[in-house]
Design a protein around this motif. Sequence first.
Motif, PDB file in Angstrom:
ATOM      1  N   GLY A 175       0.817  -1.208   0.000  1.00 52.60           N
ATOM      2  CA  GLY A 175       0.000   0.000   0.000  1.00 52.60           C
ATOM      3  C   GLY A 175       0.852   1.260   0.000  1.00 52.60           C
ATOM      4  N   GLU A 176       1.906   1.247   0.813  1.00 45.44           N
ATOM      5  CA  GLU A 176       2.815   2.394   0.859  1.00 45.44           C
ATOM      6  C   GLU A 176       3.506   2.605  -0.491  1.00 45.44           C
ATOM      7  OE1 GLU A 176       5.482   1.355   4.002  1.00 45.44           O
ATOM      8  OE2 GLU A 176       3.919   1.487   5.539  1.00 45.44           O
ATOM      9  N   ALA A 177       4.023   1.523  -1.061  1.00 43.34           N
ATOM     10  CA  ALA A 177       4.735   1.621  -2.339  1.00 43.34           C
ATOM     11  C   ALA A 177       3.797   2.077  -3.453  1.00 43.34           C
ATOM     12  CB  ALA A 177       5.374   0.279  -2.690  1.00 43.34           C
ATOM     13  N   LEU A 178       2.590   1.528  -3.490  1.00 46.41           N
ATOM     14  CA  LEU A 178       1.636   1.921  -4.525  1.00 46.41           C
ATOM     15  C   LEU A 178       1.210   3.379  -4.356  1.00 46.41           C
ATOM     16  CD1 LEU A 178      -0.439  -1.372  -4.629  1.00 46.41           C
ATOM     17  CD2 LEU A 178       1.060  -0.494  -6.440  1.00 46.41           C
ATOM     18  N   GLY A 179       1.069   3.818  -3.112  1.00 44.29           N
ATOM     19  CA  GLY A 179       0.738   5.218  -2.853  1.00 44.29           C
ATOM     20  C   GLY A 179       1.825   6.153  -3.351  1.00 44.29           C
ATOM     21  N   ARG A 180       3.093   5.797  -3.106  1.00 48.43           N
ATOM     22  CA  ARG A 180       4.205   6.617  -3.598  1.00 48.43           C
ATOM     23  C   ARG A 180       4.232   6.647  -5.122  1.00 48.43           C
ATOM     24  NH1 ARG A 180       6.757   4.343   0.749  1.00 48.43           N
ATOM     25  NH2 ARG A 180       7.870   2.802  -0.471  1.00 48.43           N
ATOM     26  N   ALA A 181       3.771   5.557  -5.753  1.00 50.20           N
ATOM     27  CA  ALA A 181       3.746   5.498  -7.213  1.00 50.20           C
ATOM     28  C   ALA A 181       2.589   6.315  -7.796  1.00 50.20           C
ATOM     29  CB  ALA A 181       3.639   4.048  -7.675  1.00 50.20           C
ATOM     30  N   GLY A 182       1.665   6.743  -6.923  1.00 51.04           N
ATOM     31  CA  GLY A 182       0.529   7.526  -7.393  1.00 51.04           C
ATOM     32  C   GLY A 182      -0.721   6.714  -7.659  1.00 51.04           C
ATOM     33  N   ALA A 183      -0.719   5.428  -7.302  1.00 49.39           N
ATOM     34  CA  ALA A 183      -1.905   4.591  -7.494  1.00 49.39           C
ATOM     35  C   ALA A 183      -2.973   4.989  -6.475  1.00 49.39           C
ATOM     36  CB  ALA A 183      -1.546   3.110  -7.321  1.00 49.39           C
TER      37      ALA A 183
END
Length: 184
Positions: free
Chosen positions: A102-110
């Motif tokens: 969730g953190e990684a996807l949030g940083r990617a803009g998802a």
Amino acid sequence: MRLFVALDLPDAVREPLAAWRADVPDARWVPAERLHLTLRFLGETSEGMTNAITGHLERIRRRPVPIATGDLIRLPSARRPRALAVRVNETAPLGALVSRLGEALGRAGAPAADHELLPHVTLARVRQPDPAAIRKALRGLDPPEAEGVATSFSLVESRQTPDGPEYVTLLRVPLAETPTASGG
């Protein structure tokens, strides 16, 4: 591209689940090679967003995730069973991986997940569900309990075909490294 992130099932879990079948009317059983645990459904995703997501996911470092299956569930509900699935027991390592994703996807803009994860593996889809017939077919039957350790997760593209979805792995991330102090 229609994308999702999936935990890759170890053979010790995949094989017994793929071998289990019940005589459920109008059920289409998922082939062994398509069995997975969806960690996050992303839906339609642009190429640029896919590249950003890939870049962030490949940096995730987590330990392998123990997997143990539970009871049979009907989704979205027993009253409208469009899918038969086996529940996957929630564990701290699975929860930590989902949080890190969730953190990684949030940083990617998802976009953020629109619902909480219900860990499960879909075994069959039912086109024209008859809840009473499904209940009768499943009475006294349970899928085998299976345990194993997942050593990777994948970013997968789902392509719709007349024979059902075709899954194309875009990225496989190993779960073998010790997490770093930076939260990896």
